[in-house]
Design a protein around this motif. Structure first.
Motif, mmCIF file in Angstrom:
data_model
loop_
_atom_site.group_PDB
_atom_site.id
_atom_site.type_symbol
_atom_site.label_atom_id
_atom_site.label_comp_id
_atom_site.label_asym_id
_atom_site.label_seq_id
_atom_site.Cartn_x
_atom_site.Cartn_y
_atom_site.Cartn_z
ATOM 1 N N THR A 256 -5.477 5.134 0.905
ATOM 2 C CA THR A 256 -5.451 5.926 2.133
ATOM 3 C C THR A 256 -5.751 5.054 3.341
ATOM 4 O O THR A 256 -5.070 5.148 4.382
ATOM 5 N N TRP A 257 -6.757 4.201 3.227
ATOM 6 C CA TRP A 257 -7.111 3.316 4.341
ATOM 7 C C TRP A 257 -5.961 2.376 4.682
ATOM 8 O O TRP A 257 -5.653 2.157 5.860
ATOM 9 N N ARG A 258 -5.317 1.835 3.661
ATOM 10 C CA ARG A 258 -4.191 0.921 3.900
ATOM 11 C C ARG A 258 -3.021 1.659 4.550
ATOM 12 O O ARG A 258 -2.356 1.108 5.434
ATOM 13 N N THR A 259 -2.783 2.902 4.145
ATOM 14 C CA THR A 259 -1.719 3.687 4.759
ATOM 15 C C THR A 259 -2.013 3.961 6.224
ATOM 16 O O THR A 259 -1.139 3.846 7.090
ATOM 17 N N LEU A 260 -3.264 4.331 6.524
ATOM 18 C CA LEU A 260 -3.651 4.550 7.912
ATOM 19 C C LEU A 260 -3.478 3.284 8.744
ATOM 20 O O LEU A 260 -3.034 3.342 9.900
ATOM 21 N N TYR A 261 -3.818 2.148 8.154
ATOM 22 C CA TYR A 261 -3.678 0.875 8.863
ATOM 23 C C TYR A 261 -2.218 0.603 9.219
ATOM 24 O O TYR A 261 -1.917 0.133 10.320
ATOM 25 N N ASP A 297 -8.587 11.128 3.817
ATOM 26 C CA ASP A 297 -7.437 11.933 3.431
ATOM 27 C C ASP A 297 -7.150 13.027 4.448
ATOM 28 O O ASP A 297 -5.980 13.339 4.724
ATOM 29 N N VAL A 298 -8.200 13.587 5.041
ATOM 30 C CA VAL A 298 -8.002 14.593 6.088
ATOM 31 C C VAL A 298 -7.398 13.956 7.326
ATOM 32 O O VAL A 298 -6.493 14.518 7.970
ATOM 33 N N ARG A 299 -7.862 12.755 7.673
ATOM 34 C CA ARG A 299 -7.318 12.057 8.837
ATOM 35 C C ARG A 299 -5.846 11.703 8.622
ATOM 36 O O ARG A 299 -5.022 11.813 9.533
ATOM 37 N N LEU A 300 -5.497 11.294 7.399
ATOM 38 C CA LEU A 300 -4.102 10.973 7.106
ATOM 39 C C LEU A 300 -3.226 12.214 7.245
ATOM 40 O O LEU A 300 -2.103 12.139 7.765
ATOM 41 N N ASP A 301 -3.718 13.355 6.787
ATOM 42 C CA ASP A 301 -2.956 14.592 6.933
ATOM 43 C C ASP A 301 -2.751 14.931 8.403
ATOM 44 O O ASP A 301 -1.664 15.360 8.813
ATOM 45 N N ASP A 372 4.336 16.735 -0.627
ATOM 46 C CA ASP A 372 2.924 16.743 -0.245
ATOM 47 C C ASP A 372 2.697 15.691 0.830
ATOM 48 O O ASP A 372 3.631 14.988 1.246
ATOM 49 N N THR A 373 1.439 15.605 1.276
ATOM 50 C CA THR A 373 1.101 14.643 2.326
ATOM 51 C C THR A 373 1.304 13.207 1.861
ATOM 52 O O THR A 373 1.719 12.344 2.646
#
Length: 425
Positions: A256-261, A297-301, A372-373
């Motif tokens: 998740t962190w890598r995706t946000l990055y 995960d909430v932030r990614l959504d 899904d997300t």
């Protein structure tokens, strides 16, 4: 070697406490209690290290480091006991099993008993313990003294009960665990608690044997050092057992962190272009990735929704031929479809910056079967990677080509309309 183990176990327990710190804000009460156990043991273990002991010795209270680590250990023990009693002491059956009833009773009584124990430890420390001179090792230097034996027996009462309860509950829970990682982790933690029970009983026996039958200094040192190594090993086993079940969670958090990055540049450009799309003003990449306002995960959504909403608004600024021009531009790209969307967004943002919008929205992207997300985030990651590689000049060139193509298309349309009009006349 013993000092090395002290620093190692203190560092490992600190890492686990930091790793599980989000439980303080987002988890339920019993997981907060678990974090409190890790944090308390981390503090106690650091108070066993020579550097911290020397720092505490500057306070004009003899052997204060011993009292502080016993306070920290007691707090950690009570937190761990509360976690075990509330986590593994639940039952919806009409007839409550005996071990569940005992766990519930212990959970209710633990903090009251702990408060009494801390007060009693303090009184004994300042009254019956011989503190005429500072000690290098509290147990070794006070061996054979009945006051120290009484003081340490009161302290060891709490780990004695806790290791017995935790060892039984974790060993029992390991047999019922569904996943292999949880089963292995609980077995290791249960085994470490039985080691802790043996350690506690051995320490109490050493203290009172030294009172009844005076032992040589070398013998006491050997026994105390041996049990100290035993204790450090059991803490390492606890760390391993606590970490194994969370490997999947850690992997998911890293993903998740890598995706946000990777999607941050795309998200930032869109929410900055359309203020109000995001729930809060966007910050720098570092600030967004390290803050703990909401779980990852909430932030990614939220970010995926922000990007979708901003792209919907962006359709009113993009020329009609822009998407076709972007698709032609990325035909030879290694990942053409995400790259086409990235070019479209980069170029359309330049139009949005001028404020020149169209009355009608341009055609949307091709529909995608997101379930899904995670699947949507995986796609946006590919778009975000391509977006980061597109320069402003490349987007401007694409925008000019699409504008020329649209002008040409409009000219051809006008000629066709004129020809149809001539035929009619």
């Amino acid at each position: 070697m013993l000092d090395f183990f002290k620093y190692l176990t203190a560092a490992v327990m600190t890492i686990i406490a930091v790793w599980r710190f989000p439980a303080v804000r987002y988890a339920d009460s019993h997981r907060r209690a678990l974090w409190g156990g890790y944090a308390g043991f981390a503090v106690a273990l650091w108070l066993y290290t020579p550097v911290v002991m020397q720092a505490v010795e500057r306070i004009p209270v003899i052997d204060l480091s011993a009292l502080l680590r016993h306070f920290a250990s007691t707090a950690a023990i009570l937190a761990a006991l509360t976690y075990v009693a509330t986590s593994y002491g639940k039952s919806s059956e009409t007839v409550v099993p005996r071990h569940v009833a005992v766990s519930r009773w212990i959970a209710r009584a633990s903090y009251r008993t702990g408060a009494i124990g801390v007060i009693l430890l303090t009184i004994l420390f300042f009254t019956v313990v011989d503190r005429a001179k500072p000690s290098q090792s509290f147990l070794i230097d006070h061996a054979g003294q009945w006051g120290a034996a009484v003081y340490m027996t009161v302290f060891y009462f709490f780990p004695l009960v806790t290791t017995a309860v935790c060892g039984y509950q974790w060993t029992r829970a390991a047999r019922q665990a569904e996943s292999t990682s949880m089963r292995v982790g609980l077995r290791l933690m249960g085994f470490s608690m039985w080691m802790g029970l043996a350690h506690t009983m051995a320490r109490v026996a050493i203290l009172w044997v030294a009172v009844a039958f005076p032992l040589s200094a070398s013998t006491v040192k050997f026994l105390v050092d041996a049990t100290a190594v035993w204790m450090n090993v059991l803490f390492l086993i606890v760390a391993a057992g606590a970490s194994i079940p969370t490997t999947q969670t850690a992997t998911a958090r890293w993903k998740t962190w890598r995706t946000l990055y990777r999607i941050y540049p795309l998200w930032f450009s869109l929410v900055e272009a359309f203020p109000g799309t995001s729930l809060y003003p966007p910050g720098s990449r570092l600030a967004e990735l390290v803050h703990m306002r909401v779980p990852g995960d909430v932030r990614l959504d939220r970010w995926t929704q922000d990007i979708a909403d901003a792209c919907e608004k962006l359709r009113y600024y993009a020329p009609e031929e822009l998407l076709f021009a972007a698709e032609d531009k990325t035909v030879s790209h290694a990942d053409p479809e995400p790259a086409a969307e990235a070019y479209w967004i980069k170029a359309a943002l330049q139009v949005a910056a001028t404020g020149k919008s169209h009355r009608f929205a341009t055609s949307p992207f091709n529909p995608k079967p997101f379930v899904d997300t995670d699947s949507e985030a995986a796609w946006l990651t590919r778009v975000g990677v391509a977006y980061s590689q597109i320069s402003t000049a490349q987007a401007r060139t694409l925008l000019e080509h699409s504008t020329q193509a649209e002008s040409g298309f409009n000219s051809v349309t006008d000629l066709e309309r004129g020809a149809v009009s001539d035929i009619r006349h």
